[in-house]
Scaffold this motif. Structure first.
Motif, PDB file in Angstrom:
ATOM      1  N   PHE A 163       7.876  -0.344 -13.678  1.00 24.88           N
ATOM      2  CA  PHE A 163       7.337  -1.830 -12.443  1.00 24.88           C
ATOM      3  C   PHE A 163       6.267  -1.696 -11.764  1.00 24.88           C
ATOM      4  O   PHE A 163       5.930  -0.657 -11.752  1.00 24.88           O
ATOM      5  N   PRO A 164       5.555  -2.890 -11.402  1.00 26.64           N
ATOM      6  CA  PRO A 164       4.622  -2.155 -10.396  1.00 26.64           C
ATOM      7  C   PRO A 164       4.916  -1.807  -8.904  1.00 26.64           C
ATOM      8  O   PRO A 164       5.806  -1.951  -8.585  1.00 26.64           O
ATOM      9  N   HIS A 165       3.752  -0.940  -9.163  1.00 24.83           N
ATOM     10  CA  HIS A 165       3.788   0.319  -7.772  1.00 24.83           C
ATOM     11  C   HIS A 165       3.155  -0.157  -6.398  1.00 24.83           C
ATOM     12  O   HIS A 165       1.830  -0.873  -7.104  1.00 24.83           O
ATOM     13  N   LYS A 166       3.322   0.263  -5.504  1.00 23.02           N
ATOM     14  CA  LYS A 166       2.669  -0.420  -4.209  1.00 23.02           C
ATOM     15  C   LYS A 166       2.839   0.883  -2.979  1.00 23.02           C
ATOM     16  O   LYS A 166       3.271   1.859  -3.042  1.00 23.02           O
ATOM     17  N   LEU A 167       1.495   0.611  -2.369  1.00 24.75           N
ATOM     18  CA  LEU A 167       0.948   2.165  -1.504  1.00 24.75           C
ATOM     19  C   LEU A 167       1.859   1.870  -0.240  1.00 24.75           C
ATOM     20  O   LEU A 167       2.069   2.389   0.469  1.00 24.75           O
ATOM     21  N   THR A 168       2.074   0.132  -0.026  1.00 23.42           N
ATOM     22  CA  THR A 168       2.801  -0.040   1.659  1.00 23.42           C
ATOM     23  C   THR A 168       4.354   0.314   1.217  1.00 23.42           C
ATOM     24  O   THR A 168       4.841  -0.142   0.178  1.00 23.42           O
ATOM     25  N   SER A 169       5.121   0.174   2.872  1.00 20.07           N
ATOM     26  CA  SER A 169       6.301   0.535   2.639  1.00 20.07           C
ATOM     27  C   SER A 169       7.676  -0.392   2.583  1.00 20.07           C
ATOM     28  O   SER A 169       6.946  -1.436   3.039  1.00 20.07           O
ATOM     29  N   PRO A 170       8.123  -0.189   1.861  1.00 24.19           N
ATOM     30  CA  PRO A 170       9.243  -1.458   1.604  1.00 24.19           C
ATOM     31  C   PRO A 170       9.280  -2.085   2.513  1.00 24.19           C
ATOM     32  O   PRO A 170      10.408  -2.645   2.805  1.00 24.19           O
ATOM     33  N   ASN A 171      10.319  -1.118   3.679  1.00 22.51           N
ATOM     34  CA  ASN A 171      10.645  -1.441   5.356  1.00 22.51           C
ATOM     35  C   ASN A 171       9.388  -2.021   6.367  1.00 22.51           C
ATOM     36  O   ASN A 171      10.196  -1.673   7.449  1.00 22.51           O
ATOM     37  N   GLY A 172       8.763  -1.987   5.690  1.00 20.64           N
ATOM     38  CA  GLY A 172       7.012  -2.289   6.775  1.00 20.64           C
ATOM     39  C   GLY A 172       6.910  -0.875   7.532  1.00 20.64           C
ATOM     40  O   GLY A 172       6.166  -0.792   8.788  1.00 20.64           O
ATOM     41  N   LYS A 173       7.692   0.132   7.671  1.00 18.13           N
ATOM     42  CA  LYS A 173       7.313   1.595   8.137  1.00 18.13           C
ATOM     43  C   LYS A 173       6.331   1.991   8.066  1.00 18.13           C
ATOM     44  O   LYS A 173       5.751   1.925   6.288  1.00 18.13           O
ATOM     45  N   LYS A 174       5.491   2.818   9.334  1.00 14.23           N
ATOM     46  CA  LYS A 174       4.441   3.815   8.782  1.00 14.23           C
ATOM     47  C   LYS A 174       5.567   4.419   8.319  1.00 14.23           C
ATOM     48  O   LYS A 174       5.921   5.510   7.938  1.00 14.23           O
ATOM     49  N   MET A 175       4.588   4.536   6.657  1.00 15.28           N
ATOM     50  CA  MET A 175       4.953   6.203   5.319  1.00 15.28           C
ATOM     51  C   MET A 175       4.014   7.138   5.816  1.00 15.28           C
ATOM     52  O   MET A 175       2.717   7.380   6.435  1.00 15.28           O
ATOM     53  N   TRP A 176       4.683   8.634   5.501  1.00 16.37           N
ATOM     54  CA  TRP A 176       3.720   9.656   5.839  1.00 16.37           C
ATOM     55  C   TRP A 176       2.664   9.999   5.194  1.00 16.37           C
ATOM     56  O   TRP A 176       2.298  11.264   5.907  1.00 16.37           O
ATOM     57  N   THR A 177       2.801   9.194   3.892  1.00 20.25           N
ATOM     58  CA  THR A 177       1.641   9.855   2.990  1.00 20.25           C
ATOM     59  C   THR A 177       1.216   8.118   2.988  1.00 20.25           C
ATOM     60  O   THR A 177       1.718   7.822   1.733  1.00 20.25           O
ATOM     61  N   LYS A 178      -0.251   7.942   2.454  1.00 18.07           N
ATOM     62  CA  LYS A 178      -0.478   7.024   1.354  1.00 18.07           C
ATOM     63  C   LYS A 178      -0.949   7.626  -0.267  1.00 18.07           C
ATOM     64  O   LYS A 178      -0.934   6.503  -0.892  1.00 18.07           O
ATOM     65  N   ASP A 179      -0.019   8.922  -0.482  1.00 22.12           N
ATOM     66  CA  ASP A 179      -0.530   9.385  -1.167  1.00 22.12           C
ATOM     67  C   ASP A 179       0.597   8.646  -2.958  1.00 22.12           C
ATOM     68  O   ASP A 179       1.086   8.767  -3.897  1.00 22.12           O
ATOM     69  N   TYR A 180       1.619   8.576  -1.980  1.00 31.70           N
ATOM     70  CA  TYR A 180       2.958   8.165  -2.719  1.00 31.70           C
ATOM     71  C   TYR A 180       3.117   6.648  -2.844  1.00 31.70           C
ATOM     72  O   TYR A 180       3.277   6.572  -2.229  1.00 31.70           O
ATOM     73  N   THR A 181       3.108   6.016  -4.829  1.00 27.12           N
ATOM     74  CA  THR A 181       3.237   4.725  -4.184  1.00 27.12           C
ATOM     75  C   THR A 181       5.187   4.131  -3.913  1.00 27.12           C
ATOM     76  O   THR A 181       5.954   5.753  -4.489  1.00 27.12           O
ATOM     77  N   ASN A 182       5.332   3.070  -4.054  1.00 23.48           N
ATOM     78  CA  ASN A 182       6.891   3.038  -4.471  1.00 23.48           C
ATOM     79  C   ASN A 182       6.705   1.235  -4.927  1.00 23.48           C
ATOM     80  O   ASN A 182       5.962   1.118  -5.130  1.00 23.48           O
ATOM     81  N   ILE A 183       7.868   1.191  -5.052  1.00 20.41           N
ATOM     82  CA  ILE A 183       8.469  -0.338  -6.104  1.00 20.41           C
ATOM     83  C   ILE A 183       9.397  -0.815  -4.946  1.00 20.41           C
ATOM     84  O   ILE A 183      10.344  -0.118  -3.414  1.00 20.41           O
ATOM     85  N   ASP A 184       8.718  -2.685  -5.126  1.00 21.56           N
ATOM     86  CA  ASP A 184       9.941  -2.865  -3.992  1.00 21.56           C
ATOM     87  C   ASP A 184      10.643  -3.040  -4.300  1.00 21.56           C
ATOM     88  O   ASP A 184      12.024  -2.553  -5.283  1.00 21.56           O
ATOM     89  N   ARG A 185      11.680  -3.240  -2.793  1.00 21.49           N
ATOM     90  CA  ARG A 185      13.361  -3.497  -2.598  1.00 21.49           C
ATOM     91  C   ARG A 185      13.635  -4.589  -3.495  1.00 21.49           C
ATOM     92  O   ARG A 185      15.119  -3.931  -3.923  1.00 21.49           O
ATOM     93  N   SER A 186      13.049  -5.686  -3.488  1.00 22.59           N
ATOM     94  CA  SER A 186      13.860  -7.095  -4.715  1.00 22.59           C
ATOM     95  C   SER A 186      13.794  -5.991  -6.596  1.00 22.59           C
ATOM     96  O   SER A 186      14.764  -6.693  -7.111  1.00 22.59           O
ATOM     97  N   ILE A 187      12.979  -5.507  -6.500  1.00 20.24           N
ATOM     98  CA  ILE A 187      12.737  -4.361  -7.950  1.00 20.24           C
ATOM     99  C   ILE A 187      14.326  -3.859  -7.741  1.00 20.24           C
ATOM    100  O   ILE A 187      15.325  -3.598  -8.271  1.00 20.24           O
ATOM    101  N   TYR A 188      14.340  -2.561  -6.912  1.00 22.14           N
ATOM    102  CA  TYR A 188      14.782  -1.315  -7.176  1.00 22.14           C
ATOM    103  C   TYR A 188      17.218  -2.038  -7.086  1.00 22.14           C
ATOM    104  O   TYR A 188      17.680  -1.028  -6.816  1.00 22.14           O
ATOM    105  N   SER A 189      16.241  -2.944  -5.706  1.00 24.00           N
ATOM    106  CA  SER A 189      17.838  -2.917  -5.239  1.00 24.00           C
ATOM    107  C   SER A 189      19.022  -3.556  -6.213  1.00 24.00           C
ATOM    108  O   SER A 189      19.938  -4.091  -5.807  1.00 24.00           O
ATOM    109  N   LYS A 190      18.520  -4.503  -7.994  1.00 24.22           N
ATOM    110  CA  LYS A 190      19.388  -4.443  -8.796  1.00 24.22           C
ATOM    111  C   LYS A 190      20.290  -3.573  -9.536  1.00 24.22           C
ATOM    112  O   LYS A 190      20.861  -4.073 -10.008  1.00 24.22           O
ATOM    113  N   PHE A 191      19.696  -2.149  -9.130  1.00 26.34           N
ATOM    114  CA  PHE A 191      20.486  -1.513 -10.026  1.00 26.34           C
ATOM    115  C   PHE A 191      21.529  -0.261  -8.459  1.00 26.34           C
ATOM    116  O   PHE A 191      21.059   0.059  -7.634  1.00 26.34           O
ATOM    117  N   GLU A 192      22.251   0.087  -9.447  1.00 31.49           N
ATOM    118  CA  GLU A 192      23.278   0.883  -8.593  1.00 31.49           C
ATOM    119  C   GLU A 192      22.460   1.927  -8.116  1.00 31.49           C
ATOM    120  O   GLU A 192      21.913   2.963  -8.935  1.00 31.49           O
TER     121      GLU A 192
END
Ligand SMILES: O=C(O)CCC(=O)C(=O)O
Ligand SMILES: [Fe+2]
Length: 262
Positions: A163-192
């Motif tokens: 899946f595409p990865h991004k650097l900004t936090s899914p919930n708009g919170k400030k993240m502790w690092t800019k080095d770790y990417t994450n996946i959008d909530r609309s994608i991961y929330s489909k899985f248990e």
């Protein structure tokens, strides 16, 4: 308890579920050897009579946060860890899994989560490796559960490619690092979402495509130390095929389009 090492079973489980919980991967003696080497390193920073690794960690954190961070950074060069992470049996398993004769170590390190929960990772797949595919080994030195926090997996998320990865936090919170990417909530929330409860010394073996994250510690003064390695096979390595490619595959590339070996 004795560990049961059966490559066929392990490989089948990883292929079907995206991960496998390897019970008793480390025996008591090995676990203590690892803990002691981490304790010795903390004791080098500031000597005292504290024998518990957890209490020692909190003491050093209070004493000097920067040196606590340096202890963390040095852990990924600790050869006691390598001895266990790079055993003949482990390398053979990875070679068998990927049907390759060569395996690379892409990132051995430890994770340390304490009651401040300030370094938790948002849902992601493993990227920024040498090869497109690989296996993550994640083994906690203390039991992981709702009290201590642990690893979350998103069931069957490994069946849909990268899946595409991004650097900004899914919930708009400030993240502790800019080095770790994450996946959008609309994608991961489909899985248990499953919060794994992995015991000390057991190891999770998981493929890069599996979406995972950390879940928080609730109790005070516990410590979640995990040792990890990322094994990369000699397959789909852009750095060895394209003289412009950087060693590690950037998250901005579409991983699903990497197909170098056919
Ligand atoms: O331990 C955690 O909280 C997450 C670990 C993780 O994402 C990793 O080791 O790749
Ligand atoms: Fe990860």
């Amino acid at each position: 308890m004795k560990r049961i090492w059966n490559n066929k079973t392990i490989i089948k489980n990883i292929k079907d579920n995206g991960y496998y919980i390897f019970k008793n991967f480390f025996n008591e003696k090995s676990l203590n050897e690892i803990k002691n080497s981490l304790w010795e390193t903390l004791n080098y920073i500031k000597k005292d009579k504290e024998k518990s690794l957890i209490s020692k960690y909190y003491k050093i954190k209070k004493f000097n946060k920067k040196l606590k961070g340096n202890w963390y950074d040095m852990a990924c060069h600790n050869l006691t860890l390598y001895k266990f992470l790079h055993s003949e049996k482990m390398i053979t398993l990875i070679k068998e899994y990927f049907k390759t004769k060569v395996v690379f170590s892409s990132r051995p390190c430890i994770h340390v989560h304490d009651s401040s929960n300030d370094f938790l990772l948002e849902p992601h797949q493993e990227t920024n490796m040498f090869s497109r595919d690989g296996i993550l080994l994640w083994s906690p030195l203390y039991n992981t559960n709702e009290k201590c926090g642990g690893l979350t997996i998103y069931k069957n998320s490994h069946k849909h490619g990268f899946f595409p990865h991004k650097l900004t936090s899914p919930n708009g919170k400030k993240m502790w690092t800019k080095d770790y990417t994450n996946i959008d909530r609309s994608i991961y929330s489909k899985f248990e979402k499953i919060n794994l409860e992995v015991e000390a010394g057991s190891a999770v073996l998981m493929i890069n495509k599996m979406i995972h994250s950390g879940y928080p510690m609730k109790d005070k003064n516990k410590l979640r130390i995990t040792i990890t390695e990322r094994y990369n096979p000699l397959k789909n390595i852009p750095f060895l095929k394209n003289d412009k490619a950087p060693p590690k595959i950037p998250y901005t590339i579409d991983y699903n389009k990497i197909n170098l070996d056919n």
